[in-house]
Design a protein around this motif. Sequence first.
Motif, short mmCIF file in Angstrom:
data_model
loop_
_atom_site.label_atom_id
_atom_site.label_comp_id
_atom_site.label_asym_id
_atom_site.label_seq_id
_atom_site.Cartn_x
_atom_site.Cartn_y
_atom_site.Cartn_z
N ILE A 1 13.03 -10.22 6.66
CA ILE A 1 13.26 -8.92 7.29
C ILE A 1 12.66 -7.79 6.47
N ALA A 2 12.83 -7.86 5.14
CA ALA A 2 12.33 -6.79 4.27
C ALA A 2 10.80 -6.73 4.30
N LEU A 3 10.14 -7.88 4.28
CA LEU A 3 8.68 -7.89 4.33
C LEU A 3 8.17 -7.35 5.67
N ALA A 4 8.78 -7.79 6.76
CA ALA A 4 8.37 -7.29 8.07
C ALA A 4 8.66 -5.79 8.20
N THR A 5 9.80 -5.37 7.67
CA THR A 5 10.14 -3.94 7.70
C THR A 5 9.16 -3.13 6.89
N MET A 6 8.76 -3.66 5.74
CA MET A 6 7.79 -2.95 4.91
C MET A 6 6.49 -2.71 5.67
N VAL A 7 6.02 -3.72 6.38
CA VAL A 7 4.77 -3.58 7.13
C VAL A 7 4.93 -2.58 8.28
N SER A 8 5.96 -2.77 9.08
CA SER A 8 6.15 -1.91 10.25
C SER A 8 6.45 -0.47 9.85
N ALA A 9 7.33 -0.28 8.86
CA ALA A 9 7.67 1.08 8.44
C ALA A 9 6.49 1.78 7.79
N THR A 10 5.66 1.03 7.07
CA THR A 10 4.48 1.65 6.45
C THR A 10 3.50 2.12 7.51
N ILE A 11 3.28 1.32 8.54
CA ILE A 11 2.36 1.72 9.61
C ILE A 11 2.90 2.92 10.36
N VAL A 12 4.15 2.83 10.79
CA VAL A 12 4.74 3.92 11.58
C VAL A 12 4.88 5.18 10.73
N GLY A 13 5.37 5.03 9.50
CA GLY A 13 5.56 6.19 8.64
C GLY A 13 4.26 6.88 8.26
N THR A 14 3.22 6.10 8.01
CA THR A 14 1.92 6.69 7.67
C THR A 14 1.35 7.47 8.85
N MET A 15 1.41 6.89 10.04
CA MET A 15 0.92 7.60 11.23
C MET A 15 1.74 8.86 11.49
N ALA A 16 3.05 8.77 11.30
CA ALA A 16 3.90 9.95 11.49
C ALA A 16 3.57 11.04 10.48
N ALA A 17 3.34 10.65 9.21
CA ALA A 17 3.01 11.64 8.19
C ALA A 17 1.68 12.32 8.49
N ILE A 18 0.69 11.56 8.96
CA ILE A 18 -0.61 12.14 9.31
C ILE A 18 -0.44 13.15 10.45
N ALA A 19 0.35 12.76 11.45
CA ALA A 19 0.55 13.67 12.59
C ALA A 19 1.29 14.94 12.17
N LEU A 20 2.27 14.79 11.28
CA LEU A 20 3.09 15.95 10.89
C LEU A 20 2.35 16.87 9.92
N VAL A 21 1.55 16.30 9.02
CA VAL A 21 0.90 17.11 7.99
C VAL A 21 -0.43 17.68 8.48
N ARG A 22 -1.20 16.86 9.18
CA ARG A 22 -2.55 17.27 9.54
C ARG A 22 -2.70 17.63 11.02
N GLY A 23 -1.70 17.31 11.80
CA GLY A 23 -1.78 17.64 13.21
C GLY A 23 -1.28 19.05 13.50
N ASN A 24 -1.49 19.46 14.71
CA ASN A 24 -1.02 20.77 15.17
C ASN A 24 -0.03 20.55 16.30
N LEU A 25 1.07 19.90 15.97
CA LEU A 25 2.05 19.52 16.98
C LEU A 25 3.03 20.65 17.26
N PRO A 26 3.37 20.87 18.53
CA PRO A 26 4.42 21.85 18.82
C PRO A 26 5.77 21.32 18.35
N GLY A 27 6.52 22.17 17.67
CA GLY A 27 7.81 21.74 17.15
C GLY A 27 7.69 20.76 16.01
N ALA A 28 6.66 20.93 15.16
CA ALA A 28 6.43 19.98 14.08
C ALA A 28 7.60 19.95 13.10
N GLN A 29 8.22 21.10 12.85
CA GLN A 29 9.35 21.14 11.92
C GLN A 29 10.54 20.35 12.45
#
Length: 282
Positions: free
Chosen positions: A92-120
């Motif tokens: 579970i931990a290994l699978a979580t590490m992979v899935s959370a890293t992918i999802v979290g990295t994409m979310a960080a890119i969208a939040l930091v570098r994107g121009n999303l409405p309601g980013a905060q």
Amino acid sequence: MAVDANLSLRQPANEENRISRPHWPHLGVLALAIIVSLILVFLILPTLIVVPMSFGNASYIEFPPKNLTFRWYLIYLTDPEWLAATWFSLRIALATMVSATIVGTMAAIALVRGNLPGAQILHALSLSPLVVPHIVIAVALYLVFAPIGLTGNFVGFLLADTMLAVPYVVITTSAALRNFDASIELAALNCGASRLRAFFAVVLPDIAPGVAAGAVFAFLASFDEATVAFFISGIEGKTITRKLFEDIYFNLTPIIAAVSTVMVLLSLVLMGMVELSRRARA
């Protein structure tokens, strides 16, 4: 001449006052260091006590142990139930590490570098699992998972632990992205690289330490998670933390301290690897 005489008379007095004046800033720093040291000892001491307890020869937990033995580590490594729980938690931990890293990295890119409405607001929602008490999350997940058969199986744990681990990846990756020099990526784009290629060839290698740190935190968050695991575990799908709870209730032996020591060592090894990789890149 009279002015010079007055100055010469005043200088020794000023020097004497300067010498006799107490060094209050130094005392404040010393007091702060003592307080911080006491707090660190208070936090670390329970973990340190568990280690010698795991080597006790008695059939119950005692401190200090009268005789030392590796008996409980051998029992842990040969017990089918403990090994099954450990392997289930590692999967579970290994699978979580992979899935959370992918999802979290994409979310960080969208939040930091994107121009999303309601980013905060989106950023606050992505970090909410760190704020909401785990007992509340555990009850909510059980009420959702139980009717659809996701308790006690791999998929249910993966979904729950990914939700809990994503904030760690978002935090570390966002920090790395904010320190990234965007002109390097622009140079790659000007040289003809596509945005996707520029990300994998330029951006990702630069933010890799932050992503790796988030991945390690995601692994540890899943492997050490106890509250949610207690609610969504089943008879067959049982994590190592749920097994620890059961033995604490029904069979309080030093094997609990031995397993806890192994978990602490695993955490220290992973964090040490992250620190070594960070220093190597620096």
